[in-house]
Design an enzyme around this catalytic site. Structure first.
Site, PDB file in Angstrom:
ATOM      1  N   GLY A 143       0.836  -1.190   0.000  1.00 19.26           N
ATOM      2  CA  GLY A 143       0.000   0.000   0.000  1.00 19.26           C
ATOM      3  C   GLY A 143       0.869   1.236   0.000  1.00 19.26           C
ATOM      4  O   GLY A 143       1.986   1.223   0.525  1.00 19.26           O
ATOM      5  N   CYS A 144       0.372   2.336  -0.595  1.00 17.44           N
ATOM      6  CA  CYS A 144       1.202   3.546  -0.672  1.00 17.44           C
ATOM      7  C   CYS A 144       1.403   4.147   0.713  1.00 17.44           C
ATOM      8  O   CYS A 144       2.504   4.607   1.057  1.00 17.44           O
ATOM      9  CB  CYS A 144       0.595   4.549  -1.648  1.00 17.44           C
ATOM     10  SG  CYS A 144      -1.128   4.957  -1.352  1.00 17.44           S
ATOM     11  N   ASN A 145       0.367   4.150   1.537  1.00 17.77           N
ATOM     12  CA  ASN A 145       0.540   4.627   2.903  1.00 17.77           C
ATOM     13  C   ASN A 145       1.425   3.675   3.694  1.00 17.77           C
ATOM     14  O   ASN A 145       2.258   4.096   4.501  1.00 17.77           O
ATOM     15  CB  ASN A 145      -0.824   4.720   3.605  1.00 17.77           C
ATOM     16  CG  ASN A 145      -1.741   5.728   2.952  1.00 17.77           C
ATOM     17  OD1 ASN A 145      -1.455   6.914   2.933  1.00 17.77           O
ATOM     18  ND2 ASN A 145      -2.846   5.243   2.398  1.00 17.77           N
ATOM     19  N   THR A 178       5.019   4.347   2.963  1.00 12.93           N
ATOM     20  CA  THR A 178       5.496   5.585   3.591  1.00 12.93           C
ATOM     21  C   THR A 178       5.796   5.362   5.076  1.00 12.93           C
ATOM     22  O   THR A 178       6.863   5.727   5.579  1.00 12.93           O
ATOM     23  CB  THR A 178       4.436   6.704   3.434  1.00 12.93           C
ATOM     24  OG1 THR A 178       3.973   6.728   2.097  1.00 12.93           O
ATOM     25  CG2 THR A 178       5.005   8.056   3.810  1.00 12.93           C
TER      26      THR A 178
END
EC number: 1.2.1.38
Lengths: 342, 342, 342, 342
Positions: free
Chosen positions: B148-150, B153
């Site tokens: 997932g992009c979150n 991060t």
């Protein structure tokens, strides 16, 4: 062979854009970066998005050893640019991104920019940098003058039409919508986010924008008689992009065919199928130009819309394209970046 | 050697971003593009910014001759992705960008995504695609699950701190600011320009965002005991970028040193000097991550801010980085694009 | 009865916002407008959106005949404000929008603002202008100090919780997302559209923002012992709005109930049903505050999100609300404007 | 006397804007709100920015007891509007915001909207709602048809010039820049933030936009002979505002004088001093129109720029202005809101 490159005026947007493009160029090395007001700083301080690159720190342009440099980009404000360039080695290849060498006639320069030109001899020497139309001269030039970003947009649309005599030369209107980076990194109230976002306005209405001087020069030369277009720029709440809605009189199909033929072999210019219209979204961050022609319901009138990214094809991308020609490189080297959408 | 690439789900933003990146890759050729709902259309119709590229038209995934394909990117929605991937040749290398193979435990998958997993065996086979931490497994994998992009991060910020035991594992808060392209090209009222521009809000408050499942899985595995972070995403009026403001307890200098050491040799991760803070502006359109550590005035507390572009390093850039490893290419090939600023 | 109003500092955003609000007030008349740097100009020149109003031209503050004025708003930068206010008639009612009279302790002022205070006696006299909590004192005050916009946002969320002892006072985190108009009409590079739009960043990380001084003063006074919150502001690509995501430890339902009870009769403060979250979009251009409470999946932790418009409720709207009290007007007069959405 | 108001189509942007304006109207009470697709919901659910208002819940329009209603605003899509209005009580005053009753000739309606009109008798009865030019008829009307937002903008600029015969009627170009809320709350890909922000494009090029029908009808009637303008709309990355750049042939000073004279007594229309140009920023959220005239360097050509807020003066503000006339109220009641800048 790797060419050693210097950039004078590296702390502005066009300087940063040059670095962004050159970073992916196979045969260029950035050997020196100058910005007199920020000399001593690293590029990571001035432009943190360049942090990962191994770049020289900023110096003053006087500190650069130009004997090492194969080509120098000059991204200074107009007037300053001519004052610096006349002091640079006379044998070094230079691509100037300012307005200083765009107008061939010193009187025109003074009319549009207000001061007498300080390097009249070089003004004569300079080649106008609209690559697709001055390719051979640029390849042989020592000093190339980058065009205005609005001037480039309007000419990509109109040059083939003026040259091909398919439109009425006395009835040309260019309504241009210009993103804010065209104004540079300058501290002006109307460029603040709080003043600009969510709204828009016309400026320099009535034919007073300086890029008008380039239109006068180029279209009149092409037509062999004076041509004056009506040109109104608008400031848009966006960072990159120029869209020119051009109102002309002529046969729409002939206009489209003329453009498609003119750009059939150009790597950066896409003429859309008749009736389609382009968007600035689709050229953002790239060196591409999209042009679309539509006929109006009033017979004999056409609307031609063209778009480009003012920082890339309108300025730094054009400059690199010209530098490639001057250095014998592939004209598209470092310039095939795909537009950044969304 | 040129690798033949297929992309299934090419009509969404992550599909378009893959094409943008692969277009500058020296050793990849896009051989097939699928999007079942838009099969028959050209990419220029679906994404006009790709107009200049010589790309195959869209087909259904069933129409692709996979015997010709070296590696397939699958950029479908979750659930659809597992249904398609289980039908693909079992010997073909696959990088999946969906959520379907991120969670190793079928029960976790069902807890966060609501349905039973339809390809449990492949779920076991899949390697978690956070390149910098699973590099060796990815190089040997057949099926890699993009994160997932979150989740990416948060992990770039926290993994070295969890592994290094320099922070209190029970007191971690991730306040995340996420650009809208993370929601994909889906037609929802809150994603309209008129609803989103000029404002912002939290969503999935209270630990309900699905990427929380990845944090649970990864941090607990790293720590050897259950770890739960507090994670609140916020929807931002911007198209690209995630900024995570992370509140942790521990010695700020030790935290900074741990991160700097962990990423010293990583080509895409920049840890800023202590006390500096990054901005999403400076990674836009690129595969870079910037991380900055600051000490709070309250002793023993630190604020760690990390940024990346959700479409690039958070999704398609990560996917290409993994594909490079799987194909024996230079890990950074096609990924050194400089951030697009301004 | 119509009150005659003066505004000193009328060329900034808070000055313009005061005029916007007062224009619809039934019992106020703008009698004088001062802006020393733009004296002699009309308001239509400085703020064309006020063009249709019949307003006095800008003068210097020294030119105003204060004997005619019932109440003066002072919207100057800090430090300048104290230098001007100490020269104004000692009997005139004043609402100051600067930071100069927010902190009661001269040492605190110097700590956060760097200079010795130049009007210490008035500092003692001033009433802190957070209307909902200092209403009675404000009604009797001659000099009211408008709060910081971030300080107001955090206090609307936290004051009832600190006073009600329903949260852990040593574990409060305020992650604040602030629109750019909070920085005023100042010419700084990071406030340019080209630098700010489409991205965001934290600033004043680590407890260094000046509004921290107000949190320290107010929460410590409320709790009867020192309270320090962690507060991180972030600059958003939007013109109006503050969103504070507040992480606290306590019972989420009790927290929500405490807030709902505290604000049950307040005309401008809306506490949402438990589990809902507010958005800055929905208070834009208005004097309203929306607050929502959610429980985290980790027991004993809550996330409280509050939003307001920094220029209205965070500054000029608050100032007008206070002026209404000081002049015996209905507290809501001129302030019931509905948020401007979309 | 308080007038009881109903709004049909209250879940769209123009419905919400009507409520925003009426909330500050001294003599109107919202008695019923209908939105068939969202019947049963509260307005706080559909538009959280209206949360503080005491509004009736949404019902279907069939559920409204119209015997209680003094005036009904109809904010439905075209075609649906005529189908609903023909079923409403024939004695009730109605202001329609759709396109259904703008064109007087059924054939014109069918030409531009594609279907046969379903309420031809009412089409004849309806008064065109451009207040400043149909004021007396509107005051006596039962059914008023709100104009198109682009149609309003263009007419404010051009009606006095066409009527005054100070421009060449065959050489009129309207280049219009339109904010996205004009497209309503509809779920279309090109209206997503990720597709629209930071870029812009022309649409309906060549004279195909439906508001062209209003220009044809009105300007031809005014001139007493067919008049066709060239009109190109552009979609802007902004939520509110239309800016029309109008290219005309005639004496610029005479054009300016004609406009200044025509609007000298109008409360909402400001003609700027000759040579100044307006901005959409300065009318946002208000009922004002700003118009500026500039002469081109080519003699006999002028550029007239006009701006308004499409949701206010272009739609719901106009509707309320008309309702005020129909109900015998002060024409400006509820409409003197100052533009919201920044």
């Amino acid at each position: 062979m790797t060419h050693k490159i210097a950039i004078i005026g590296a702390s502005g947007y066009t300087g940063a854009e040059l670095i962004r493009l050159i970073a992916t160029h196979p045969n260029m090395e950035i050997a020196a970066l100058a910005a007199n007001s920020k000399a001593g700083q690293s590029m990571a301080q001035v432009f943190p998005h360049l942090r990962h690159l191994d770049l020289p720190d900023l110096v003053t342009w006087e500190q650069i050893d130009f004997s090492q440099i194969d080509l120098c980009f000059c991204a200074l404000p107009h007037k300053t640019s001519q004052e610096v360039i006349r002091e640079l080695p006379k044998t070094m290849k230079i691509v100037d991104l300012s307005a200083d060498f765009r107008l061939r006639d010193p009187a025109d320069y003074t009319k549009w920019y207000g001061n007498a030109h300080g390097a009249v001899e070089m003004q004569k020497e300079a080649v106008y940098g609209l690559t697709e139309f001055y390719r051979e001269d640029i390849a042989k030039a020592r000093l190339v003058a980058g065009t205005g970003c609005n001037a480039a947009t309007g000419q990509f649309i109109l040059r083939p039409l003026v040259a091909g005599a398919v439109i009425d030369l006395d009835e040309i209107i260019l309504d241009m919508k210009c993103a804010v980076s065209g104004a540079g990194r300058s501290l002006k109230e109307n460029l603040l986010h709080a003043e600009l976002s969510e709204g828009y306005n016309a400026y320099a209405v009535g034919g007073t924008h300086r890029h008008q001087g380039e239109f006068d020069q180029e279209f009149s030369a092409l037509a062999g008689r004076p041509v004056q277009v009506q040109f109104t720029p608008h400031l848009m709440p966006a960072n990159r992009g120029i869209l020119a809605t051009t109102y002309v009189k002529g046969d729409p199909q002939a206009i489209c065919a003329t453009l498609q033929k003119a750009y059939a072999d150009e790597p950066f210019i896409e003429v859309l199928p008749f009736g389609e219209t382009p968007s600035t979204h689709h050229v953002r961050g790239s060196n591409f130009v999209h042009i679309g022609v539509t006929g109006d319901r009033i017979p004999g009138r056409a609307t031609v819309v063209g778009v480009l990214d003012n920082l890339t094809k309108g300025s730094s991308g054009q400059a690199l394209q010209n530098a490639n020609l001057m250095l014998g490189e592939d004209e598209t080297a470092g310039l095939m970046l795909v537009p950044c959408f969304p």
